[in-house]
Design an enzyme around this catalytic site. Sequence first.
Site, PDB file in Angstrom:
ATOM      1  N   LYS A   1      -4.401   6.794  -2.694  1.00 14.77           N
ATOM      2  CA  LYS A   1      -4.824   7.464  -3.921  1.00 14.77           C
ATOM      3  C   LYS A   1      -4.980   8.966  -3.735  1.00 14.77           C
ATOM      4  O   LYS A   1      -4.966   9.720  -4.700  1.00 14.77           O
ATOM      5  CB  LYS A   1      -6.114   6.842  -4.448  1.00 14.77           C
TER       6      LYS A   1
HETATM    7  C1  LIG Z   1      -5.839   1.256  -5.501  1.00 13.89           C
HETATM    8  C2  LIG Z   1      -5.458   0.444  -4.319  1.00 13.89           C
HETATM    9  C3  LIG Z   1      -4.469  -0.568  -4.387  1.00 13.89           C
HETATM   10  C4  LIG Z   1      -3.798  -0.955  -5.675  1.00 13.89           C
HETATM   11  O1  LIG Z   1      -2.819  -0.027  -6.052  1.00 13.89           O
HETATM   12  P1  LIG Z   1      -2.152  -0.087  -7.491  1.00 13.89           P
HETATM   13  O2  LIG Z   1      -1.246   1.090  -7.542  1.00 13.89           O
HETATM   14  O3  LIG Z   1      -3.280   0.007  -8.483  1.00 13.89           O
HETATM   15  O4  LIG Z   1      -1.428  -1.381  -7.597  1.00 13.89           O
HETATM   16  C5  LIG Z   1      -4.109  -1.221  -3.226  1.00 13.89           C
HETATM   17  N1  LIG Z   1      -4.714  -0.946  -2.042  1.00 13.89           N
HETATM   18  C6  LIG Z   1      -5.663   0.008  -1.948  1.00 13.89           C
HETATM   19  C7  LIG Z   1      -6.301   0.241  -0.632  1.00 13.89           C
HETATM   20  C8  LIG Z   1      -6.073   0.744  -3.063  1.00 13.89           C
HETATM   21  O5  LIG Z   1      -7.032   1.674  -2.950  1.00 13.89           O
END
Ligand SMILES: *Cc1c(COP(=O)(O)O)cnc(C)c1O
Length: 433
Positions: free
Chosen positions: A107
């Site tokens: 993220k």
């Molecule tokens: C947010 C997150 C996900 C999910 O990702 P999406 O793009 O919402 O499918 C998977 N793994 C981790 C560690 C995350 O922080």
Amino acid sequence: MNYYSTKGTSAPVSFQQAIFKGLPGDNGLFMPEEIPVLPSSFFDNLSKLSLAEIGFEVIRPFVDGEIPDEKLKEIITDTLSFDIPVKKINEHIYALELFHGPTLAFKDVGARFLARALGYFTARNNKKLTVLVATSGDTGSAVANGFHNVPGIEVIILYPTGKVSKFQEQQMTTLGGNITALEVDGTFDDCQKLVKDAFLDDELSNSLNLTSANSINVARLLPQSVYYFYAWAQLSDEEKQNVIFSIPSGNYGNLSAGLIARRMGLPIKHFLACSNANDTVPMYLWNGKYDPKPSVSTISNAMDVGNPSNFARMLDLFKGSHLKMTEYISGYSFSDDNTRNTISKVYGLTGYVLDPHGAVGYMGLSDYLSSNSGTGIVLETAHPVKFNETVEEQIGSEVEMPTHIRLSGLEKKSIPCNSSFDDFKEFLISKLS
Ligand SMILES: *Cc1c(COP(=O)(O)O)cnc(C)c1O
């Protein structure tokens, strides 16, 4: 380049408008009107380009001059200031390590780009901006870190007290400056409701310039396409012919970004949509029925989503066709027991430490490659240290914090509050006007 709403009833908007609004008025999601196919010369040279150089070529068509090239280059170089290496786990499976950024999860990529793009437009328009974000942990950390010290932008983070990890709380509450953390006596849903009500409140929206840093913002989505190209570039010529990406998914932003990369010409043979017990999308892939459910808690908790927001984008990319979607994507769902066993098994066999999310993606790949040929890349979405209790139990040794993370010494500063909207509104008005 304009952005349309997947619901089709709001008028198309510019890149700048799309990232400030976040969501179109009709509650759809913004999509770029065109997904350009990059020239073959770009793919021929890909292995010689840096991550930031690839980022610039991939993102530039979507910004389409609204940020001048030189400035965009600077923003992308600054966003992608950490490596995203591909590491071999076994003969046919690699991990794309997306966790070398400041908050140890993928993220960071989207949050850092969104912060810098909003910062650019805010400075030009000479208008102060306030970002409101409700978080169950990871989004808040990435947003706090990404927006810290961006001039002209105040960030207010709402998190449920006692329900985020110590690491996440430190990342949200110790930066200070333009980052304010509200510790809400309530649940994540209470936090989200306060933010939603703030956007719906006429008085607030007329007097304050509010925006959200939600994961459905196109400025968070588009930079996530970049690392698919960068991963592919790190493979051998032979491996490049037959690549399968496995994506541990919650809101399906990463998967949507991968589909966009494929549309841009990246030769990805197949995608695996891997989830925990929250199997709404895998079920749709299996039987064609989209049946959202309340989320259930698992050890891969960043994927505990019952009604994934980016499903609308997946459908849009395949023009609503279940058949077309299943030609390119296979769905998998795994239990927590499967996930735990995989962490210990892979560690025992290869020495590689998977986090619970990566382990879910790894299982999908093992299954797929047992009856198909190809080279698999699993997106390792978070550093295993973020889930150290679960992981250490399985591998029997300690997971160390990467050296670039400084945690101690900084003082926690949060403002305790209840979940009353009137109190929240009063706080916003006194803080911001
Ligand atoms: C947010 C997150 C996900 C999910 O990702 P999406 O793009 O919402 O499918 C998977 N793994 C981790 C560690 C995350 O922080």
